[in-house]
Design an enzyme around this catalytic site. Sequence first.
Site, PDB file in Angstrom:
ATOM      1  N   ASP A  53      -7.994  -2.569   3.990  1.00 27.13           N
ATOM      2  CA  ASP A  53      -8.184  -3.465   5.132  1.00 27.13           C
ATOM      3  C   ASP A  53      -6.925  -4.248   5.413  1.00 27.13           C
ATOM      4  O   ASP A  53      -6.108  -4.483   4.522  1.00 27.13           O
ATOM      5  CB  ASP A  53      -9.327  -4.449   4.844  1.00 27.13           C
ATOM      6  CG  ASP A  53      -8.959  -5.429   3.734  1.00 27.13           C
ATOM      7  OD1 ASP A  53      -8.479  -6.538   4.047  1.00 27.13           O
ATOM      8  OD2 ASP A  53      -9.130  -5.094   2.545  1.00 27.13           O
ATOM      9  N   VAL A  93       0.828  -1.208   0.000  1.00 28.42           N
ATOM     10  CA  VAL A  93       0.000   0.000   0.000  1.00 28.42           C
ATOM     11  C   VAL A  93       0.859   1.255   0.000  1.00 28.42           C
ATOM     12  O   VAL A  93       0.514   2.256  -0.651  1.00 28.42           O
ATOM     13  CB  VAL A  93      -0.988  -0.001   1.192  1.00 28.42           C
ATOM     14  CG1 VAL A  93      -0.272   0.074   2.530  1.00 28.42           C
ATOM     15  CG2 VAL A  93      -2.003   1.126   1.068  1.00 28.42           C
ATOM     16  N   GLY A 105      -5.727  -6.889  -0.700  1.00 33.59           N
ATOM     17  CA  GLY A 105      -6.328  -5.975   0.258  1.00 33.59           C
ATOM     18  C   GLY A 105      -5.436  -4.768   0.461  1.00 33.59           C
ATOM     19  O   GLY A 105      -4.706  -4.358  -0.445  1.00 33.59           O
ATOM     20  N   GLU A 106      -5.511  -4.169   1.628  1.00 35.55           N
ATOM     21  CA  GLU A 106      -4.718  -2.990   2.024  1.00 35.55           C
ATOM     22  C   GLU A 106      -5.131  -1.710   1.299  1.00 35.55           C
ATOM     23  O   GLU A 106      -4.662  -0.631   1.632  1.00 35.55           O
ATOM     24  CB  GLU A 106      -3.210  -3.205   1.766  1.00 35.55           C
ATOM     25  CG  GLU A 106      -2.584  -4.367   2.465  1.00 35.55           C
ATOM     26  CD  GLU A 106      -1.090  -4.505   2.157  1.00 35.55           C
ATOM     27  OE1 GLU A 106      -0.508  -3.593   1.513  1.00 35.55           O
ATOM     28  OE2 GLU A 106      -0.505  -5.531   2.546  1.00 35.55           O
ATOM     29  N   GLY A 107      -5.985  -1.808   0.279  1.00 34.26           N
ATOM     30  CA  GLY A 107      -6.251  -0.682  -0.609  1.00 34.26           C
ATOM     31  C   GLY A 107      -5.457  -0.769  -1.889  1.00 34.26           C
ATOM     32  O   GLY A 107      -5.467   0.158  -2.710  1.00 34.26           O
TER      33      GLY A 107
END
Length: 361
Positions: free
Chosen positions: A171, A96, A313-315
């Site tokens: 997330d 991210v 995830g993580e964006g």
Amino acid sequence: MIDGFGPVTPPDPDIRAAAAQRQQQLTKPVGALGRLEELGNWVGACQGVCPPEQFRRARVVVFAGDHGIARHGVSAYPSEVTAQMVANFRAGGAAVNALAAVAGATVRVVDIAVDAETDDVVGAHKVRRSSGSIDREDALTPEEIEAALAAGRAIADDEIDAGADLLVAGDMGIGNTTPATVLIATLTDTEPIRAVGRGTGIDDAGWSRKVAAIRDAMRRARPVAKDPVELLRVAGGADIAAMAGFLAHAASRRTPVILDGVVVTAAALIAEDLAAGARDWWLAGHRSTEPAHALALGRLRLEPLIDLGMRLGEGSGALTALPILRAAVATLAEMSTFAEAGVSTSDDSAEAEAARPDLTK
């Protein structure tokens, strides 16, 4: 209006129409930039100005939280990884961080339910250490669900008041695709076996355990499926609830959001129930490999910008899509019109043809 969310005013339709009209005056064939044109029009409508302005403070907020279900073999990684990755985000060493730097965004991580102690900067909105194992117990107490939703609202206010003009929800939480899939499968009335993916890369035995856990959690979730707050409390988790509050409140404050993968989109399904019309302020950044993600996007009627087989995830998927959205703003705002550039249009050619003398007579 539920629990203080809403009302949601849609992006400005008059500005969207003005942007569409401007698109037809730019030095290109009509529609030649495809979906970029629609995206630029959407940004203009969200900002309430045509042409739109390039994003000056795009901000990623990663919501971190552990889930009790992870203790029962549904993930390829142990829960300790969540706290370790929170530290990695803060040190700038995660995907991210790298993707945000390329996309022109900054990153904030918040501890909502990490099963470890974190410092006050990260844990100011912490609700509890790990949400409950939803196959056999509620994720949260009534007091905790209210605290999680309030945390999401407060975080959205923090970022928007500080000048964020575009938000990305991300997330981090080992086991979090399990409650996300429970929420999506429950709301879309989908059998677990059709909704369950591999998450962090589980093997066949882990996949079978995950299917069984989701089946059991859905049995507990179905009686409260019509109540978004109760559904989050019983079968979600503090981090997902905070994301739902964040997404709903951002929409009520007229701030666009790029959604990421299955966990964030599960929260978005709930947020749309909390604040009807919130979905008009969201863009789906990508389609992940999780089957439940496609189900949720279909329910929200959102078409993702990219499909690269991502599942981190993580964006990360939303950030990979952000440069496309920046390109849409740039073309609408910075291209010259035919009149400004002195370029002939198809109408000019038609007029010239009509004025040409007929030499056959």
